[in-house]
Design a protein around this motif. Structure first.
Motif, PDB file in Angstrom:
ATOM      1  N   THR A   1     -10.840  30.641  20.672  1.00 42.02           N
ATOM      2  CA  THR A   1     -10.769  32.047  20.135  1.00 42.02           C
ATOM      3  C   THR A   1      -9.506  32.752  20.698  1.00 42.02           C
ATOM      4  O   THR A   1      -8.945  32.457  21.573  1.00 42.02           O
ATOM      5  CB  THR A   1     -11.972  32.982  20.430  1.00 42.02           C
ATOM      6  N   ARG A   2      -8.973  33.838  20.144  1.00 39.92           N
ATOM      7  CA  ARG A   2      -7.942  34.576  20.490  1.00 39.92           C
ATOM      8  C   ARG A   2      -8.194  35.344  21.899  1.00 39.92           C
ATOM      9  O   ARG A   2      -9.180  36.134  21.922  1.00 39.92           O
ATOM     10  CB  ARG A   2      -7.318  35.353  19.707  1.00 39.92           C
ATOM     11  N   VAL A   3      -7.439  35.266  22.753  1.00 38.47           N
ATOM     12  CA  VAL A   3      -7.835  35.921  24.037  1.00 38.47           C
ATOM     13  C   VAL A   3      -6.578  36.783  24.538  1.00 38.47           C
ATOM     14  O   VAL A   3      -5.189  36.198  24.567  1.00 38.47           O
ATOM     15  CB  VAL A   3      -8.113  34.844  25.414  1.00 38.47           C
ATOM     16  N   VAL A   4      -6.692  38.138  24.892  1.00 37.00           N
ATOM     17  CA  VAL A   4      -5.412  38.813  25.285  1.00 37.00           C
ATOM     18  C   VAL A   4      -5.578  39.197  26.775  1.00 37.00           C
ATOM     19  O   VAL A   4      -6.714  39.338  27.236  1.00 37.00           O
ATOM     20  CB  VAL A   4      -5.474  40.182  24.430  1.00 37.00           C
ATOM     21  N   ASN A   5      -4.746  38.537  27.351  1.00 35.11           N
ATOM     22  CA  ASN A   5      -4.693  38.551  28.914  1.00 35.11           C
ATOM     23  C   ASN A   5      -3.702  39.796  29.278  1.00 35.11           C
ATOM     24  O   ASN A   5      -2.595  39.700  29.106  1.00 35.11           O
ATOM     25  CB  ASN A   5      -4.091  37.191  29.750  1.00 35.11           C
TER      26      ASN A   5
ATOM     27  N   VAL B   1     -21.561  37.522  30.681  1.00 35.85           N
ATOM     28  CA  VAL B   1     -21.325  36.048  30.756  1.00 35.85           C
ATOM     29  C   VAL B   1     -20.681  35.609  29.363  1.00 35.85           C
ATOM     30  O   VAL B   1     -21.155  35.562  28.437  1.00 35.85           O
ATOM     31  CB  VAL B   1     -22.442  35.365  31.084  1.00 35.85           C
ATOM     32  N   VAL B   2     -19.461  35.099  29.538  1.00 33.88           N
ATOM     33  CA  VAL B   2     -18.759  34.514  28.317  1.00 33.88           C
ATOM     34  C   VAL B   2     -18.428  32.969  28.336  1.00 33.88           C
ATOM     35  O   VAL B   2     -18.251  32.458  29.539  1.00 33.88           O
ATOM     36  CB  VAL B   2     -17.256  35.053  28.312  1.00 33.88           C
ATOM     37  N   PRO B   3     -19.062  32.186  27.518  1.00 33.93           N
ATOM     38  CA  PRO B   3     -18.935  30.614  27.573  1.00 33.93           C
ATOM     39  C   PRO B   3     -17.231  30.135  27.677  1.00 33.93           C
ATOM     40  O   PRO B   3     -16.480  31.019  27.068  1.00 33.93           O
ATOM     41  CB  PRO B   3     -19.374  30.102  26.338  1.00 33.93           C
ATOM     42  N   ASN B   4     -17.062  29.210  28.488  1.00 28.02           N
ATOM     43  CA  ASN B   4     -15.712  28.925  28.828  1.00 28.02           C
ATOM     44  C   ASN B   4     -14.918  28.469  27.382  1.00 28.02           C
ATOM     45  O   ASN B   4     -14.071  28.448  27.058  1.00 28.02           O
ATOM     46  CB  ASN B   4     -15.464  27.611  29.501  1.00 28.02           C
ATOM     47  N   GLU B   5     -15.892  27.957  26.407  1.00 25.91           N
ATOM     48  CA  GLU B   5     -15.328  27.337  25.145  1.00 25.91           C
ATOM     49  C   GLU B   5     -14.622  28.778  24.261  1.00 25.91           C
ATOM     50  O   GLU B   5     -13.714  28.302  23.640  1.00 25.91           O
ATOM     51  CB  GLU B   5     -16.327  26.850  24.187  1.00 25.91           C
TER      52      GLU B   5
END
Length: 443
Positions: free
Chosen positions: A326-330, A317-321
């Motif tokens: 933060t850096r996100v790799v998609n 479970v990851v908070p939407n914030e």
């Protein structure tokens, strides 16, 4: 028989009074010819309704049942079929109503008939809850709310109970309401909650079928519909209970202060979730890697958080914030291809000029390896301790995960290509130099 209950609580005295009235009414019915004739009429109506229902049900069932066919009216007809169980009590009610006028004209009394009609309605409600309603929540409401109300109505005490509940006033802060309002709100709230859940499910299924929309837009519409449905349900409930919304101003102010202090994280995550759905940077089905190292596929996006499912089946479970700050790799945004590489080594005895073309041709045979944006590319990486190090880079549409073993498949292709070309894959080896030579051994 009379009892002196003046020292008992008021509720006990009232219950005793109702019991005495019921006993006197029962005695009057037992000793009255008019009452006996009305009882006989009720029994006759019930038996006649049973006979008619047994003849009528098969014909109606054959007329309504659509069988295995599918057409515009098949679903409504299947919905109507279970309600055939109500034919018998409703016919008894109708036949009793027809005979009521005759009895009242003869005896100028119809109390027993009126009781019988209410009893038949209770039996219809019982059949509805027991045989027709399949939804577990509605069945629960029917068993513990509808049937008790119908039982009180059958006994003729509904008006008395309603008046008592209306006269009992309770208050919370500056809001005052009767117990009748509370009961009405409980019933209406339960039905509105179920209706909201059902509407939300149907709306979600309808929006999810529209594959022309971006997944993020679909999720945003689903969440908007969900909040709108339950907001409307809340306003309807307040209106049914007769609560003035202006009376909730103090409560709204307290909630606002709470959002400003204790609930600011929840508000931040909610707004971040809306931004994610609007911008579409990450949505359901994307494989992402967060700055903290968490990796997984987004399987659900909620108002407060997103749920990632890892390759080993765990849910994170990851908070939407976190997706915003933060850096996100998609790895799967917009269905883009991903690049992987497979390292290998060859012996120092190999003519390394032959290796790149050999390996690139072998890897290109894999059905999932792409020519665009780049074909397989074999590169010399260095001269290692045990052999000459190479790596082949390749592009695929998808992730190198459990179902897709791209790197493993490519390594198999490399192994077979090197073996077929007679190129040795070196073992780990060391050169040991012994200064002064080997020691002599005396014989």
């Amino acid at each position: 028989m009379q009892f002196d209950l003046s020292s008992q609580p008021e509720i006990v005295q009232q219950a005793y009074g109702y019991a005495v009235q019921g006993w006197e009414l029962a005695l009057s019915w037992l000793l009255s010819p008019a009452a006996w004739s009305q009882f006989a009429l009720l029994v006759l109506a019930w038996l006649l309704a049973g006979v008619i229902a047994r003849k009528l049900k098969p014909a109606l069932h054959a007329l309504i049942d659509p069988g295995e066919g599918e057409n515009l009216f098949a679903t409504p007809r299947r919905f109507i079929l279970p309600y055939l169980a109500l034919i018998s009590p409703l016919l008894a009610y109708a036949l009793t109503g027809i005979g009521e006028g005759i009895v009242r004209s003869l005896f100028d009394s119809g109390a027993v008939i009126a009781f019988g009609k209410r009893l038949f309605l209770f039996l219809a409600a019982r059949a509805l809850v027991r045989d027709i309603i399949k939804d577990s929540f509605l069945k629960l409401l029917g068993r513990y709310i509808l049937l008790p109300i119908m039982a009180v109505y059958a006994l003729g005490l509904l008006d008395v109970a309603s008046a008592a509940l209306t006269e009992t006033i309770v208050g919370v802060g500056n809001i005052r309401f009767s117990l009748m309002t509370l009961v009405r709100g409980l019933i209406a709230g339960s039905l509105l909650f179920w209706l909201g859940q059902w509407s939300n499910t149907q709306t979600t299924a309808l929006i999810a079928k529209n594959e022309e929309m971006r997944p993020s837009i679909r999720q945003l519409l689903i969440k908007t519909a969900e909040f709108s449905i339950f907001a409307i349900a809340f306003l309807l409930l307040m209106n049914i209970m007769g609560i003035n919304l202006s009376a909730l101003a103090v409560l709204g102010g307290a909630i606002g202060v709470g959002l400003g202090f204790g609930l600011q994280k929840i508000a931040s995550n909610f707004i971040s979730g809306v931004i994610l759905l609007v911008e579409g940077q990450a949505t359901v089905g994307d494989y992402v890697e967060l700055d903290g190292g968490e990796q997984g596929k987004i399987v659900k996006m909620m108002a407060r958080a997103a749920i990632l499912e890892t390759f080993d089946g765990r849910w994170i479970v990851v908070p939407n914030e976190d997706f915003i700050t933060t850096r996100v790799v998609n790895y799967s945004d917009s269905g883009s291809a991903n690049r992987y590489e497979a390292p290998f080594s060859v012996s120092y005895d190999t003519d390394i000029n032959l290796v790149p073309s050999l390996i690139e041709a072998a890897v290109a045979k894999h059905p999932e390896v792409l020519d665009l944006p780049y074909p397989p590319d074999c590169e010399l990486r260095g001269f290692g301790d045990n052999g000459i190090d190479f790596a082949v880079e390749f592009w695929v549409n998808g992730l190198d995960d459990g179902p897709n073993k791209y790197t493993s498949d490519v390594l198999f292709l490399i192994w077979n290509a090197l073996k077929d070309a007679g190129i040795e894959i070196p073992y780990p080896q060391r050169v040991v130099e012994i200064k002064g030579g080997l020691p002599k051994v005396d014989t």
